[in-house]
Design an enzyme around this catalytic site. Structure first.
Site, PDB file in Angstrom:
ATOM      1  N   HIS A 364       0.833  -1.206   0.000  1.00 56.00           N
ATOM      2  CA  HIS A 364       0.000   0.000   0.000  1.00 56.00           C
ATOM      3  C   HIS A 364       0.861   1.246   0.000  1.00 56.00           C
ATOM      4  O   HIS A 364       0.548   2.233  -0.650  1.00 56.00           O
ATOM      5  CB  HIS A 364      -0.906   0.016   1.229  1.00 56.00           C
ATOM      6  CG  HIS A 364      -1.783  -1.174   1.289  1.00 56.00           C
ATOM      7  ND1 HIS A 364      -2.505  -1.522   2.394  1.00 56.00           N
ATOM      8  CD2 HIS A 364      -2.046  -2.116   0.365  1.00 56.00           C
ATOM      9  CE1 HIS A 364      -3.174  -2.624   2.142  1.00 56.00           C
ATOM     10  NE2 HIS A 364      -2.909  -3.008   0.931  1.00 56.00           N
ATOM     11  N   ARG A 471      -7.687   5.449 -10.014  1.00 51.34           N
ATOM     12  CA  ARG A 471      -7.740   4.243  -9.170  1.00 51.34           C
ATOM     13  C   ARG A 471      -8.504   4.591  -7.901  1.00 51.34           C
ATOM     14  O   ARG A 471      -8.040   5.420  -7.113  1.00 51.34           O
ATOM     15  CB  ARG A 471      -6.330   3.806  -8.792  1.00 51.34           C
ATOM     16  CG  ARG A 471      -5.473   3.291  -9.946  1.00 51.34           C
ATOM     17  CD  ARG A 471      -4.107   2.883  -9.412  1.00 51.34           C
ATOM     18  NE  ARG A 471      -3.349   2.050 -10.326  1.00 51.34           N
ATOM     19  CZ  ARG A 471      -2.307   2.469 -11.048  1.00 51.34           C
ATOM     20  NH1 ARG A 471      -1.937   3.740 -10.987  1.00 51.34           N
ATOM     21  NH2 ARG A 471      -1.663   1.626 -11.817  1.00 51.34           N
ATOM     22  N   GLU A 606      -6.773  -7.089 -18.694  1.00 48.44           N
ATOM     23  CA  GLU A 606      -5.600  -7.382 -17.859  1.00 48.44           C
ATOM     24  C   GLU A 606      -5.247  -8.866 -17.861  1.00 48.44           C
ATOM     25  O   GLU A 606      -4.291  -9.275 -17.234  1.00 48.44           O
ATOM     26  CB  GLU A 606      -5.861  -6.929 -16.418  1.00 48.44           C
ATOM     27  CG  GLU A 606      -6.239  -5.460 -16.328  1.00 48.44           C
ATOM     28  CD  GLU A 606      -6.321  -4.953 -14.904  1.00 48.44           C
ATOM     29  OE1 GLU A 606      -5.280  -4.572 -14.359  1.00 48.44           O
ATOM     30  OE2 GLU A 606      -7.437  -4.946 -14.345  1.00 48.44           O
ATOM     31  N   CYS A 677      -2.951   1.769 -19.989  1.00 51.79           N
ATOM     32  CA  CYS A 677      -2.749   2.581 -18.781  1.00 51.79           C
ATOM     33  C   CYS A 677      -1.793   1.956 -17.757  1.00 51.79           C
ATOM     34  O   CYS A 677      -1.747   2.387 -16.612  1.00 51.79           O
ATOM     35  CB  CYS A 677      -4.094   2.898 -18.119  1.00 51.79           C
ATOM     36  SG  CYS A 677      -4.951   1.446 -17.504  1.00 51.79           S
TER      37      CYS A 677
HETATM   38  C1  PEP Z   1      -2.438  -2.418 -14.528  1.00 51.77           C
HETATM   39  O1  PEP Z   1      -2.584  -3.554 -14.095  1.00 51.77           O
HETATM   40  O2  PEP Z   1      -1.719  -2.145 -15.491  1.00 51.77           O
HETATM   41  C2  PEP Z   1      -3.146  -1.292 -13.902  1.00 51.77           C
HETATM   42  C3  PEP Z   1      -3.139  -0.091 -14.450  1.00 51.77           C
HETATM   43  O3  PEP Z   1      -3.762  -1.516 -12.718  1.00 51.77           O
HETATM   44  P1  PEP Z   1      -2.994  -1.655 -11.322  1.00 51.77           P
HETATM   45  O4  PEP Z   1      -1.566  -1.305 -11.548  1.00 51.77           O
HETATM   46  O5  PEP Z   1      -3.701  -0.744 -10.394  1.00 51.77           O
HETATM   47  O6  PEP Z   1      -3.206  -3.116 -11.035  1.00 51.77           O
HETATM   48 MG    MG Z   2      -4.221  -4.047 -12.731  1.00 50.23          MG
END
Ligand code: PEP
Ligand code: MG
Length: 746
Positions: A364, A471, A606, A677
């Protein structure tokens, strides 16, 4: 017998204290100490070896060995008996030193005549500082009490070394905490920072290690322990009953705080002449030394608990609390063993950088540091013992390197690097309002990732066209209970407001895996990254997600709204999530709330599976965003948090780029807007390749927008594409070398 040795060691300690009180230069003090110990213990030789650098010991003072050997004789850790004492962090006691394994004869010292040898480590809180040795001609083994007495003296020497007692004219050593130290850790958030150390938990310095009034000291210890027990009980009553882990730790605290063995050992140390705080620290040192060698992770954790408890006790005894009266320097670099997200947020953007001894890339704290764009280096071993409040420090978050108390040349090189970066930032500012248009006329939309209200001011200053990924989990991670709908709606409304008409894509709660909410019952999963996380939690237990969706609809207040569901692995998950949102829309309408004028519902891609979803998915999604951080870890089956495998697979690997290209094709077939992203979007070389593969929207940290835009404006993406195709045709593993070479030629 014990009585006698107690008073013996006390006598020795009070003589030692007298020597320390005299005005003398560092070397002279060390000489006097060796003289005094040899005299008190009835040995011909007493020598002090101190660490010159991380692995070299140097003879710094001696009574009995050749004076010319002082500051000449050196050995590595592990070499000879002295080196072995340092390595094992345990005494060696032998009547016949030359017959011992590893004995190394050092002619310059003239030590051939001595048979018995007793060496004890000089260490402070598990950190080795040197070795204290006595030797004699007579072949005898030293008694347990003698070993003990020498250990206690070694501890006092360690404290004095810490306090800089041996520095000065004809310096024995340069002071500890004055030398430059370079620490290698791991990168958790990139960027470079220069500033001064701010210890999250300042360490307690024991200024009075010796006492000749054991009764008073024992009473001080008893009083402090009584207070400590009350504090722990109080913590336990306040701890949430649901948090099993926290309670387990506190129960362990309570057990230690009532441990008779612990108390008895400290009382014995006091009887032998130590002050109450020195006795606590001696126990803490022993525990730390044991911690290093324990293979069992559970026991190591328990020793960690004991360590924390000792720190509390030391603070009670010395009155040195977290409030030391020290002021946060203007350019603070936070140094801590570990830190929670809420505490880190409290410091907020005042911090220039963070260095942690533990931590993990997905912790975190790392998520918060990333959100705040503060350079973060983790796994910097020993940083909390090496650093003192106010020490100058350089954090190289790109390389994972920390320079503590850097020499001027290093500091200068670092300043140059920062100046170059600042210069580049100025250049970026000049193109802030220009499009990211390549030489071939392709326009790429650059958006920013955010997670805090505090990120929004970067929207205009970075030149981002919108927020491509907001986020939402930070608001959940940093509280100790589920935030309320009204609170969330107000926050989202402020975010939308601050975006001044620019599009904000809100990603619904992405928790589970590494992101465990403090108030969520932790589930034991063999592979959390592949476990019950993100949309899987949202669909199985929809209460929180539905509340969040309501908050988002209300926050939009009749304006447009973009919602994105994380971690969608198959069409059915997307339709189910979408249905929830549509139901909430109906419900809100019935309740009389204004609905968003335009609602876009997107999915994060993802997992590789989604790239092969039926055409219907691509038709139904209003937009798709590739979460490259997760997608890459699943594509290569390489944990994004595991340092060992994380960097093994290049994002510019031909297979991965080809996979991205296929996703681009699927989206263009259905006209579905696509963005990327993950963190890689913010790396200039990667950004060029993504754009060359057909991606037209990239979302990244605000600080990356300038560099990415600047390079995109200077390249021809068609050329980049042919370079990639050529490398691919030639069977390259990664296109990186070819693209770099092409860029260099520009
Ligand atoms: C990712 O998985 O690329 C993403 C943007 O989400 P996080 O990094 O919050 O898992
Ligand atoms: Mg992710």
């Amino acid at each position: 017998m014990v009585e006698q040795s107690e008073s013996e060691s006390r006598k020795l300690l009070s003589r030692l204290q007298a020597v320390m009180a005299e005005a003398a230069a560092g070397q002279e003090r060390l000489d006097r100490i060796t003289h005094l110990i040899a005299d008190s213990m009835g040995t011909e030789v007493c020598s002090i070896y101190l660490l010159r650098d991380a692995d070299t010991l140097e003879l710094c003072a001696t009574q009995g060995l050749a004076a010319e050997a002082v500051h000449v004789t050196r050995m590595r850790i592990g070499e000879g008996l002295v080196g072995r004492v340092a390595r094992q962090a345990r005494p060696i006691n032998t009547p016949n030193a030359p017959a011992e394994r590893g004995f190394r004869y050092m002619p310059e010292t003239g030590e051939e005549a001595y048979s018995s040898f007793l060496g004890v480590p000089i260490q402070r809180l598990g950190e080795r500082l040197g070795v204290l040795v006595v030797q004699s001609k007579e072949a005898r083994k030293f008694s347990g009490d003698e070993v003990y007495a020498l250990e206690v003296v070694a501890m006092v020497i360690a404290e004095m070394t810490e306090l800089g007692a041996f520095i000065g004219e004809g310096a024995a050593m340069s002071a500890r905490h004055q030398q430059q130290v370079l620490l290698r850790g791991s990168v958790a958030q990139e960027g470079a920072a220069m500033g001064h150390v701010w210890l999250h938990e300042p360490r307690v310095v024991v200024t009075k290690p010796v006492s000749d009034d054991p009764e008073t000291e024992a009473q001080r210890l008893r009083d402090a322990i009584a207070q400590l027990r009350l504090d722990v009980d109080e913590l336990l009553t306040r701890a949430p009953t649901a948090d099993a882990e926290q309670r387990e730790v506190l129960e362990a605290y309570r057990m230690f705080a009532r441990s008779r063995g612990w108390m008895r050992r400290m009382e014995e140390d006091i009887q032998r002449g130590l002050s109450a705080e020195a006795a606590v620290e001696k126990e803490q040192s022993t525990a730390r030394a044991r911690m290093e060698t324990l293979p069992d992770a559970y026991l190591r954790e328990r020793l960690h608990d004991l360590d924390d408890l000792s720190n509390r006790l030391l603070r009670l005894l010395t009155g040195q609390g977290t409030d030391t009266g020290a002021e946060l320097p203007p350019d603070p670099i936070l140094v801590a063993r570990n830190i929670g997200p809420a505490e880190l947020l409290d410091y907020g953007r005042r911090l220039k950088g963070v260095v942690l001894e533990e931590g993990s890339v997905g912790s975190h704290a790392a998520i918060v540091a990333r959100a705040l764009a503060i350079p973060l280096v983790i796994h910097a071993k020993r940083i909390t013992t090496e650093a003192l409040n106010g020490d100058p420090i350089l954090v190289d978050g790109d390389e994972g390197i920390v320079h503590l108390r850097p020499e001027e040349t290093v500091a200068q090189a670092f300043r140059d690097k920062l100046a170059m970066q600042a210069e580049a930032q100025e250049r970026y500012a000049s193109i802030r309002d220009k499009p990211a248009e390549s030489l071939c006329g392709t326009v790429v939309s650059l958006q920013m990732n955010a997670g805090l209200m505090a990120d929004l001011p970067s929207l205009p200053s970075s030149g981002a066209e919108g927020v491509g990924l907001f986020r939402t989990e930070l608001q959940f991670l940093t509280r100790n209970k589920v935030p309320r709908r009204g609170e969330l709606a107000a926050l989202y409304a402020r975010v939308i407001d601050a975006a001044q008409g620019k599009r904000v894509v809100f990603r619904t709660l992405d928790i589970g895996s590494d992101k465990v909410l403090p108030y969520m019952k932790p589930t034991e999963e063999p592979n959390p990254a592949l476990g019950w996380r993100a949309i899987r939690v949202g669909l199985d237990k929809p209460g929180v997600m539905r509340m969040q969706l309501q908050a988002l609809i209300r926050a939009a207040n009749g304006g447009p709204l973009s919602v994105m569901f994380p971690f969608i692995a198959q069409l059915e998950e997307f339709t189910a999530a979408r249905d929830h949102l549509m139901r909430e829309m109906e419900r809100e309408a019935t309740l009389g709330h204004t609905l968003p004028e335009k609602l876009e519902i997107g999915a994060m891609l993802e997992t590789p599976s989604l790239a092969f979803a039926p055409r219907q998915f691509f038709e139904m999604a209003d937009f798709i965003s590739i979460g490259g951080n997760d997608l890459k870890q699943f594509f290569f089956a390489a944990d994004r948090e595991n340092e060992r495998v994380r960097k093994r697979y290049d994002t510019l690997n031909v297979s991965f780029l080809t996979f991205l290209e296929q996703i681009v094709h699927r989206c263009s077939d259905t006209g579905t807007p696509l963005s990327f992203c993950g963190e890689d979007a913010g790396r200039p070389l990667e950004a060029i390749c993504f754009a060359a593969m057909g991606l037209r929207t990239l979302s990244m940290r605000p600080a990356s927008i300038g560099p990415v835009k600047s390079i995109l404006r200077r390249v021809d993406l068609r050329e980049a594409r042919s370079v990639i195709n050529e490398a691919r045709a030639e069977g390259a593993q990664s296109v990186r070398p070819a693209v770099m070479e092409w860029l260099r030629r520009q």
